[in-house]
Design a protein around this motif. Structure first.
Motif, mmCIF file in Angstrom:
data_model
loop_
_atom_site.group_PDB
_atom_site.id
_atom_site.type_symbol
_atom_site.label_atom_id
_atom_site.label_comp_id
_atom_site.label_asym_id
_atom_site.label_seq_id
_atom_site.Cartn_x
_atom_site.Cartn_y
_atom_site.Cartn_z
ATOM 1 N N THR A 1 36.222 29.405 42.892
ATOM 2 C CA THR A 1 37.574 28.888 43.098
ATOM 3 C C THR A 1 38.609 29.977 42.863
ATOM 4 O O THR A 1 39.571 30.097 43.618
ATOM 5 N N CYS A 2 38.420 30.752 41.802
ATOM 6 C CA CYS A 2 39.361 31.842 41.516
ATOM 7 C C CYS A 2 39.427 32.818 42.686
ATOM 8 O O CYS A 2 40.506 33.285 43.053
ATOM 9 N N CYS A 3 38.293 33.102 43.271
ATOM 10 C CA CYS A 3 38.242 34.030 44.402
ATOM 11 C C CYS A 3 38.977 33.454 45.611
ATOM 12 O O CYS A 3 39.777 34.145 46.248
ATOM 13 N N VAL A 4 38.745 32.187 45.917
ATOM 14 C CA VAL A 4 39.387 31.547 47.070
ATOM 15 C C VAL A 4 40.898 31.497 46.881
ATOM 16 O O VAL A 4 41.663 31.882 47.767
ATOM 17 N N VAL A 5 41.342 31.027 45.718
ATOM 18 C CA VAL A 5 42.786 30.905 45.468
ATOM 19 C C VAL A 5 43.429 32.286 45.431
ATOM 20 O O VAL A 5 44.514 32.493 45.993
ATOM 21 N N GLY A 6 42.761 33.250 44.816
ATOM 22 C CA GLY A 6 43.286 34.620 44.801
ATOM 23 C C GLY A 6 43.455 35.173 46.201
ATOM 24 O O GLY A 6 44.465 35.808 46.524
ATOM 25 N N ASN A 7 42.489 34.908 47.067
ATOM 26 C CA ASN A 7 42.588 35.364 48.458
ATOM 27 C C ASN A 7 43.727 34.682 49.201
ATOM 28 O O ASN A 7 44.457 35.326 49.960
ATOM 29 N N PHE A 8 43.893 33.379 48.987
ATOM 30 C CA PHE A 8 45.013 32.672 49.618
ATOM 31 C C PHE A 8 46.346 33.297 49.210
ATOM 32 O O PHE A 8 47.187 33.598 50.055
ATOM 33 N N TYR A 9 46.517 33.492 47.906
ATOM 34 C CA TYR A 9 47.782 34.062 47.437
ATOM 35 C C TYR A 9 47.980 35.484 47.957
ATOM 36 O O TYR A 9 49.100 35.878 48.306
ATOM 37 N N SER A 10 46.908 36.246 48.037
ATOM 38 C CA SER A 10 47.004 37.612 48.540
ATOM 39 C C SER A 10 47.417 37.628 50.013
ATOM 40 O O SER A 10 48.293 38.399 50.417
ATOM 41 N N ILE A 11 46.809 36.768 50.799
ATOM 42 C CA ILE A 11 47.130 36.692 52.227
ATOM 43 C C ILE A 11 48.591 36.315 52.449
ATOM 44 O O ILE A 11 49.249 36.847 53.345
#
Length: 121
Positions: free
Chosen positions: A82-92
């Motif tokens: 989950t941390c990876c997915v949310v981090g990627n969303f915020y980064s994008i």
């Protein structure tokens, strides 16, 4: 993988420990119909389980509603996936401070993994 997950759920429809992984497969395969069904099924079964929130997050994400997807993913903000997915969303979407916050939550997991590798080598 998709067929295997489907078979497992057909045998035990109330088994929710695998639905998050199954929803990831459906998301990658862009199978909106199956993901739609899975999201509704898991919400009806137990809408408060972290795995259900992951499924619903993938559901909203595949339809382009990323803000709502993040809301659901954040309910389980300490699992590495989950941390990876949310981090990627915020980064994008350019919110790098929040992305860094989520990626930093991965650090203890990565450190434990390194320690296991170094002690077993």
């Amino acid at each position: 993988a998709k067929d295997t997950f489907k078979e497992l759920l057909d045998k035990d429809p109330h088994r929710l420990d695998i639905v998050d992984m199954y929803s990831n497969v459906l998301y990658v395969k862009e199978d909106k119909a199956a993901l739609n069904y899975l999201a509704h099924h898991t919400v009806e079964t137990d809408k408060y389980r972290p795995e259900t929130c992951c499924v619903v997050g993938n559901f909203y994400s595949i339809y382009g509603n990323h803000d709502k997807a993040i809301t659901y993913f954040q309910t389980d903000k300490y699992r590495p996936e989950t941390c990876c997915v949310v981090g990627n969303f915020y980064s994008i979407y350019g919110n790098h401070d929040k992305a860094i916050t989520y990626f930093q939550r991965l650090r203890p997991t990565l450190t434990r993994g390194k320690a296991k590798v170094s002690t077993t080598s």
